[in-house]
Motif scaffolding. Structure first.
Motif, short mmCIF file in Angstrom:
data_model
loop_
_atom_site.label_atom_id
_atom_site.label_comp_id
_atom_site.label_asym_id
_atom_site.label_seq_id
_atom_site.Cartn_x
_atom_site.Cartn_y
_atom_site.Cartn_z
N HIS A 10 -75.22 -5.49 -56.43
CA HIS A 10 -76.58 -5.84 -56.69
C HIS A 10 -77.44 -4.55 -57.14
N ARG A 11 -77.03 -3.57 -57.31
CA ARG A 11 -77.79 -2.38 -58.09
C ARG A 11 -77.41 -2.09 -59.43
N GLU A 12 -78.20 -1.30 -60.24
CA GLU A 12 -77.72 -1.07 -61.49
C GLU A 12 -76.66 -0.30 -61.57
N GLU A 187 -72.71 -3.14 -48.20
CA GLU A 187 -73.27 -4.57 -48.06
C GLU A 187 -73.35 -5.48 -49.24
N GLY A 188 -72.47 -6.31 -49.50
CA GLY A 188 -72.53 -7.19 -50.67
C GLY A 188 -72.37 -6.23 -51.88
N GLU A 189 -71.67 -5.26 -51.87
CA GLU A 189 -71.52 -4.54 -53.16
C GLU A 189 -70.02 -3.57 -52.78
N PHE A 190 -69.29 -3.09 -53.82
CA PHE A 190 -68.05 -2.63 -53.74
C PHE A 190 -68.03 -1.69 -54.65
N GLU A 201 -72.83 8.20 -50.56
CA GLU A 201 -74.04 8.13 -49.97
C GLU A 201 -74.48 6.71 -49.88
N PHE A 202 -73.44 5.81 -50.20
CA PHE A 202 -73.52 4.37 -49.89
C PHE A 202 -73.06 3.86 -48.95
N THR A 203 -71.81 4.19 -48.64
CA THR A 203 -71.10 3.72 -47.51
C THR A 203 -70.04 4.59 -47.01
N ASN A 204 -69.63 4.49 -45.82
CA ASN A 204 -68.76 5.21 -45.00
C ASN A 204 -67.35 4.49 -44.78
N ASN A 205 -67.44 3.15 -45.29
CA ASN A 205 -66.24 2.55 -45.09
C ASN A 205 -65.36 2.42 -46.42
N MET A 214 -52.15 -4.20 -55.23
CA MET A 214 -53.42 -4.27 -55.97
C MET A 214 -54.36 -5.10 -55.24
N ALA A 215 -55.82 -5.18 -55.96
CA ALA A 215 -56.69 -5.86 -54.90
C ALA A 215 -57.48 -6.57 -56.00
N ILE A 216 -58.12 -7.71 -55.63
CA ILE A 216 -59.02 -8.57 -56.48
C ILE A 216 -60.31 -8.24 -55.72
N ILE A 217 -61.39 -7.71 -56.37
CA ILE A 217 -62.65 -7.30 -55.86
C ILE A 217 -63.50 -8.26 -56.40
N ARG A 218 -63.83 -9.39 -55.50
CA ARG A 218 -64.77 -10.29 -55.82
C ARG A 218 -66.09 -10.15 -55.42
N LEU A 219 -67.18 -10.23 -55.87
CA LEU A 219 -68.56 -10.50 -55.38
C LEU A 219 -68.65 -11.42 -54.11
N GLY A 220 -69.11 -11.16 -53.12
CA GLY A 220 -69.31 -12.03 -52.13
C GLY A 220 -68.20 -12.72 -51.14
#
Ligand code: F6R
Length: 614
Positions: A10-12, A187-190, A201-205, A214-220
């Motif tokens: 959700h960020r730029e 949170e709601g972002e990858f 600085e955004f996440t520790n996970n 392979m992974a499909i990274i899909r919003l939500g």
């Protein structure tokens, strides 16, 4: 090599990708690029040069969008120029890819695709891969994820890729084989990156993809992992990262290298913290305790590594043989893996790697495992490929090393290897309890002694000024300090581009002495403990041929002072621990010479921090 970054959320995306690329520049820095999706179209900018150049060039495109991928390159196929920079489009312009690795069979695939009407702008293997994915998507009529999977089953090589499809703009598909790829889960972002530094600085996970995943990274949606080969579902293991932002910033130093040199007292302490219990006469290392029999029954220990880590391996050879009386062979991983070595299930292989991603070291591990050897890893980067591939191991806990020239990795590797050797020596009873206790107490004094060695910095700067224009240098040491001589020479050549060679001091007479004249600086390690008189004789030999002598000596030394042009003192310690001190002035010397020559200390030309290609 190469660094990849991606963002979907959700960020730029632009500032996140650019900052992430700057943090990954240590992985390669000959060109950089970014592709952003603004909800309507892909806007792409790429250029030869650094991420800073990309930032300027990208002013020409719209920087809007909350999906983006970016790349900082260390060229493998095709010279560094704008066209060969990543990301690469497919022919339709719908797909865009970033890639770290090498597709070995790209030539054959390119020919086949050319026959089918595809054209190529660049000389890269990556552009071939994205068009193969496009061709599969079209001919098999499948979605992006499936097309990536089918295409990857046709390629030979190594990759960490991220692929975006304009027709499926809520997802990014990533895959890994041989090159690292981490996914940060916010949170709601990858976030996607070659290591966790772009998103710390955004996440520790984070989830680290395993090879052939392979992974499909899909919003939500949750991340879906699959095995590339057989489409089996894989389950993501979410790790909580320990790294913090401060560790990956310069903290007031001009360069990461200088910061990392100065971090060594703390880094060495962190390495033995919780392991070295000197007052109890104990060394706790679970990886050794659980596998003690394997070490004690080993016919020999084989150490594999590259570059500076290989030098740490050479120091370890002396320590293991000297203290634990176990035969040791030290091999360049790149030679070992290709020379059909004799390995049995009675061998223990120790792989040393700061990054834990070095392709040759990884391949050597796989080979040794196939032949039944027990494989132990000494790595710095937690969760790295080598850390995961080995049967057991010990982390160095040096903290992130960002300067391309390895410094604190070297001293912390030696610290871990010393602890291991002492622990094995104790278990074998190969030396007395008194001597063992003496080692433990002395090891505890090393951080303060490193601190003391760093106090010579001002003097070293003066010496650096005298020799900064040299075109050749020699580094000499004996015994434990022979590998330090090799390491000193490597540090100088890689960051200041001055030709330098390290030799065992006694080898001088067998050839290199012919090089000595009044122009030749010779850095000699001449500590009191460690064949001192012999080294003094070697210094005399250089002196009588008018070489310039810069000696690293034990505090209070008078004899060498009379012979040498310059002396740099380090505190006294046990012979086997001297490398932890003697290497410090050599690191500082290289650093200052490189700065004075106007070289890019943290990002020397042609190099990359993590060598994920063979
Ligand atoms: C030199 C240097 C390299 C690395 C080598 C191995 O300063 O950094 O020689 O030591 O590329 O890297 P790792 O230890 O990550 O396997």
């Amino acid at each position: 090599m190469c660094g990849i970054v991606g963002y979907i959320g959700h960020r730029e995306a632009f500032p996140i990708v650019i900052k992430g690329l700057q943090r990954l520049e240590y992985r390669g820095y000959d060109s950089a690029g970014i592709a952003l999706y603004d909800g309507n179209q892909i806007n792409l900018s790429k250029t030869k040069g650094k991420v800073e150049d990309l930032k300027n060039k990208a002013k020409e495109i719209s920087q809007a969008g909350s999906i983006g991928i970016g790349h900082t390159r260390w060229a493998t196929h095709g010279v560094p120029n704008d066209v060969n920079s990543h990301p690469h489009y497919s022919n339709s312009g719908n797909l865009v890819i970033i890639h770290n690795g090498i597709i070995e069979n790209y030539e054959a695939i390119k020919q086949e695709l050319t026959k089918r009407g595809y054209t190529f702008q660049s000389d890269t293997d990556t552009e071939v891969l994205i068009n193969l994915i496009e061709e599969v998507k079209k001919t098999e009529d499948v979605k992006l994820g499936k097309a990536v999977q089918i295409a990857l089953n046709q390629v030979v090589g190594a990759y960490a890729i991220a692929v975006f499809d304009k027709e499926k703009p809520d997802e990014i598909v990533v895959a890994k084989l041989g090159s690292p790829l981490a996914i940060g889960i916010g949170e709601g972002e990858f976030f996607i990156a070659s290591d966790a530094s772009p998103f710390i600085e955004f996440t520790n996970n984070a989830v680290y993809l395993e090879d052939e995943e392979m992974a499909i990274i899909r919003l939500g949606k949750e991340i879906k992992l699959r095995k590339i080969k057989d489409d089996a579902v894989a389950y993501p293991r979410i790790l909580e990262l320990q790294m913090n932002l401060e560790e990956i910033e310069k903290g007031g130093y001009d360069h990461f290298m200088l910061k990392e040199i100065y971090e060594q007292p703390r880094a060495i302490k962190d390495t033995y913290r919780g392991r070295l219990l000197a007052d109890q006469g104990l060394i706790r290392m679970a990886g050794i305790d659980l596998n003690m029999e394997k070490f004690l029954n080993a016919n020999r220990i084989i150490i594999v590594a590259c570059g500076t880590s290989w030098h740490a391996g050479l120091v370890a050879e002396y320590i293991f043989e000297d203290l634990a009386r176990i035969p040791v062979e030290v091999e360049y991983a790149s030679e070992f893996r290709y020379r059909n070595p004799v390995i049995t299930d009675k061998d223990v292989l120790i792989a040393i790697s700061q990054s834990g991603e070095t392709a040759d070291t990884l391949a050597a591990i796989k080979l040794a495992k196939e032949k039944g050897a027990f494989v132990f890893g000494v790595c710095n980067v937690v969760g790295s490929s080598i850390a995961r591939e080995t049967d057991a191991g010990a982390y160095t806990h040096a903290g992130p090393e960002i300067g391309v020239a390895s410094t604190k990795a070297f001293t912390t590797q030696i610290t871990v290897l010393t602890l291991m050797a002492l622990k094995l020596a104790k278990a074998k009873g190969s030396f007395s309890e008194t001597k063992y206790r003496e080692y433990l107490s002395e090891l505890e004094t090393i951080p303060n002694k490193v601190e003391k060695s760093l106090e010579s910095n001002a003097l070293i700067e003066i010496i650096a000024d005298v020799y900064k224009e040299s075109t050749n240098c020699l580094y000499l040491g004996r015994g434990y300090n022979f590998p330090v001589a090799l390491e000193g020479a490597l540090k100088l050549k890689e960051i200041s581009y001055i030709h330098a060679e390290g030799y065992p001091a006694a080898e001088m007479k067998h050839g290199p002495i012919a090089l000595i004249d009044e122009q030749m600086p010779v850095f000699v390690i001449a500590t009191k403990k460690g064949h001192y008189e012999k080294v003094v004789s070697n210094i005399q030999e250089i002196k009588s041929r008018k070489g310039k002598i810069i000696a690293i000596v034990t505090e209070g030394d008078e004899q060498v002072k009379d012979l040498a042009d310059h002396v740099i003192e380090v505190p006294e310690t046990l012979e086997s621990l001297t490398p932890l001190l003697t290497t410090i002035p050599l690191q500082l010397l290289s650093y200052h010479i490189a700065v004075m020559r106007g070289c890019n200390v943290d990002q020397p030309r042609n190099l990359a921090k993590s060598v994920t290609v063979e």
